[in-house]
Design a protein around this motif. Structure first.
Motif, PDB file in Angstrom:
ATOM      1  N   VAL A 184      27.922 -22.854 -20.161  1.00 49.03           N
ATOM      2  CA  VAL A 184      29.289 -22.619 -19.695  1.00 49.03           C
ATOM      3  C   VAL A 184      29.722 -21.272 -20.248  1.00 49.03           C
ATOM      4  N   LYS A 185      30.160 -20.417 -19.333  1.00 49.74           N
ATOM      5  CA  LYS A 185      30.520 -19.047 -19.710  1.00 49.74           C
ATOM      6  C   LYS A 185      31.695 -18.600 -18.841  1.00 49.74           C
ATOM      7  N   ASN A 186      32.777 -18.213 -19.487  1.00 47.65           N
ATOM      8  CA  ASN A 186      33.959 -17.722 -18.776  1.00 47.65           C
ATOM      9  C   ASN A 186      34.442 -18.687 -17.692  1.00 47.65           C
ATOM     10  N   GLY A 187      34.419 -19.985 -18.006  1.00 51.56           N
ATOM     11  CA  GLY A 187      34.930 -20.984 -17.077  1.00 51.56           C
ATOM     12  C   GLY A 187      33.995 -21.343 -15.935  1.00 51.56           C
ATOM     13  N   HIS A 188      32.760 -20.856 -15.990  1.00 48.62           N
ATOM     14  CA  HIS A 188      31.789 -21.144 -14.929  1.00 48.62           C
ATOM     15  C   HIS A 188      30.567 -21.828 -15.530  1.00 48.62           C
ATOM     16  N   LEU A 189      29.938 -22.674 -14.714  1.00 49.97           N
ATOM     17  CA  LEU A 189      28.738 -23.400 -15.113  1.00 49.97           C
ATOM     18  C   LEU A 189      27.518 -22.688 -14.548  1.00 49.97           C
ATOM     19  N   TYR A 190      26.511 -22.513 -15.417  1.00 46.97           N
ATOM     20  CA  TYR A 190      25.253 -21.865 -15.028  1.00 46.97           C
ATOM     21  C   TYR A 190      24.092 -22.769 -15.425  1.00 46.97           C
ATOM     22  N   ILE A 191      22.970 -22.585 -14.728  1.00 50.09           N
ATOM     23  CA  ILE A 191      21.717 -23.206 -15.112  1.00 50.09           C
ATOM     24  C   ILE A 191      20.766 -22.080 -15.486  1.00 50.09           C
ATOM     25  N   VAL A 214      21.734 -18.849 -13.350  1.00 47.02           N
ATOM     26  CA  VAL A 214      22.152 -19.009 -11.955  1.00 47.02           C
ATOM     27  C   VAL A 214      23.488 -19.722 -11.959  1.00 47.02           C
ATOM     28  N   GLU A 215      24.503 -19.100 -11.351  1.00 48.63           N
ATOM     29  CA  GLU A 215      25.840 -19.702 -11.317  1.00 48.63           C
ATOM     30  C   GLU A 215      25.855 -20.895 -10.374  1.00 48.63           C
ATOM     31  N   ILE A 216      26.449 -21.989 -10.862  1.00 43.98           N
ATOM     32  CA  ILE A 216      26.544 -23.216 -10.072  1.00 43.98           C
ATOM     33  C   ILE A 216      27.933 -23.368  -9.469  1.00 43.98           C
ATOM     34  N   CYS A 217      28.968 -23.322 -10.321  1.00 43.76           N
ATOM     35  CA  CYS A 217      30.337 -23.506  -9.851  1.00 43.76           C
ATOM     36  C   CYS A 217      31.299 -23.289 -11.015  1.00 43.76           C
ATOM     37  N   PRO A 218      32.596 -23.140 -10.719  1.00 46.85           N
ATOM     38  CA  PRO A 218      33.568 -23.185 -11.812  1.00 46.85           C
ATOM     39  C   PRO A 218      33.519 -24.576 -12.449  1.00 46.85           C
ATOM     40  N   VAL A 219      33.686 -24.654 -13.766  1.00 46.80           N
ATOM     41  CA  VAL A 219      33.553 -25.952 -14.451  1.00 46.80           C
ATOM     42  C   VAL A 219      34.555 -26.979 -13.952  1.00 46.80           C
ATOM     43  N   ASP A 220      35.739 -26.541 -13.505  1.00 48.47           N
ATOM     44  CA  ASP A 220      36.740 -27.511 -13.050  1.00 48.47           C
ATOM     45  C   ASP A 220      36.413 -28.106 -11.681  1.00 48.47           C
ATOM     46  N   GLU A 221      35.366 -27.631 -11.027  1.00 49.18           N
ATOM     47  CA  GLU A 221      34.936 -28.211  -9.750  1.00 49.18           C
ATOM     48  C   GLU A 221      33.986 -29.401  -9.941  1.00 49.18           C
ATOM     49  N   GLU A 272      34.058 -32.467 -12.247  1.00 48.10           N
ATOM     50  CA  GLU A 272      34.794 -33.253 -13.233  1.00 48.10           C
ATOM     51  C   GLU A 272      33.899 -34.305 -13.878  1.00 48.10           C
ATOM     52  N   PRO A 273      34.296 -34.831 -15.048  1.00 42.99           N
ATOM     53  CA  PRO A 273      33.506 -35.885 -15.692  1.00 42.99           C
ATOM     54  C   PRO A 273      33.213 -37.033 -14.716  1.00 42.99           C
ATOM     55  N   GLY A 274      31.947 -37.454 -14.714  1.00 43.74           N
ATOM     56  CA  GLY A 274      31.511 -38.519 -13.818  1.00 43.74           C
ATOM     57  C   GLY A 274      30.992 -38.016 -12.483  1.00 43.74           C
ATOM     58  N   GLN A 275      31.163 -36.732 -12.205  1.00 46.04           N
ATOM     59  CA  GLN A 275      30.703 -36.186 -10.932  1.00 46.04           C
ATOM     60  C   GLN A 275      29.346 -35.509 -11.093  1.00 46.04           C
ATOM     61  N   SER A 276      28.667 -35.374  -9.971  1.00 46.64           N
ATOM     62  CA  SER A 276      27.404 -34.650  -9.934  1.00 46.64           C
ATOM     63  C   SER A 276      27.304 -33.917  -8.608  1.00 46.64           C
ATOM     64  N   LYS A 277      26.392 -32.959  -8.574  1.00 52.11           N
ATOM     65  CA  LYS A 277      26.121 -32.262  -7.321  1.00 52.11           C
ATOM     66  C   LYS A 277      24.660 -31.870  -7.312  1.00 52.11           C
ATOM     67  N   ILE A 278      24.122 -31.724  -6.124  1.00 52.11           N
ATOM     68  CA  ILE A 278      22.733 -31.315  -5.970  1.00 52.11           C
ATOM     69  C   ILE A 278      22.730 -29.912  -5.387  1.00 52.11           C
ATOM     70  N   ILE A 279      21.970 -29.041  -6.033  1.00 52.34           N
ATOM     71  CA  ILE A 279      21.887 -27.650  -5.607  1.00 52.34           C
ATOM     72  C   ILE A 279      20.418 -27.291  -5.368  1.00 52.34           C
ATOM     73  N   ASP A 280      20.204 -26.181  -4.710  1.00 47.48           N
ATOM     74  CA  ASP A 280      18.855 -25.696  -4.463  1.00 47.48           C
ATOM     75  C   ASP A 280      18.732 -24.315  -5.099  1.00 47.48           C
ATOM     76  N   ILE A 281      17.777 -24.165  -6.019  1.00 46.05           N
ATOM     77  CA  ILE A 281      17.524 -22.886  -6.672  1.00 46.05           C
ATOM     78  C   ILE A 281      16.044 -22.575  -6.515  1.00 46.05           C
ATOM     79  N   ASN A 282      15.750 -21.453  -5.872  1.00 43.06           N
ATOM     80  CA  ASN A 282      14.354 -21.029  -5.693  1.00 43.06           C
ATOM     81  C   ASN A 282      13.485 -22.151  -5.126  1.00 43.06           C
TER      82      ASN A 282
END
Length: 125
Positions: A112-119, A9-16, A18-28
């Motif tokens: 990490v694949k092609n500059g994007h972060l996945y779970i 499941v794609e989360i975001c581009p890795v550059d979005e 940054e180190p020290g940051q976090s985000k909360i997402i909803d999957i299923n």
């Protein structure tokens, strides 16, 4: 026999994120916290096993360690998340509590694949 089907499941581009940051997402219908710790990505269920608190909304911090008698040092800065309800501390990389490593929160593999972060998620089929 049940087969485990893995899904990226794609989360975001890795550059979005940054180190020290976090985000909360909803999957299923699952709330998951995604963390960048020094350029490494980790994902944890946003549910503290102690009392069901929103673990990943807690402060990302380090922890105090007793190095020797009467000496305490601050270590692992940015590697620990502290539950906002009762201050239980968890290792972001492993999901284990610091005080009782037999207790943990579910972790999810990140890719990490092609500059994007996945779970990577999985479901029985």
């Amino acid at each position: 026999m049940d087969e485990i089907v893995k899904e990226l499941v794609e989360i975001c581009p890795v550059d979005e994120l940054e180190p020290g940051q976090s985000k909360i997402i909803d999957i299923n219908n699952r709330s998951i916290g995604v963390f960048n710790v020094g350029g490494n990505f980790f994902a944890l269920a946003n549910l503290c096993p102690h009392a069901g608190g929103p673990l990943c909304k807690g402060q990302v911090t380090g922890t105090s360690v007793a190095d020797k008698p009467y000496a305490v040092s601050w270590q692992r800065s940015g590697e620990i998340v502290r539950c906002p309800w009762h201050s239980w501390e968890f290792d972001i990389a492993t999901g284990k509590t610091l005080t009782d490593p037999t207790r943990s929160v579910r972790t999810f593999k990140t890719v990490v694949k092609n500059g994007h972060l996945y779970i990577e998620t999985g479901a029985s089929r």
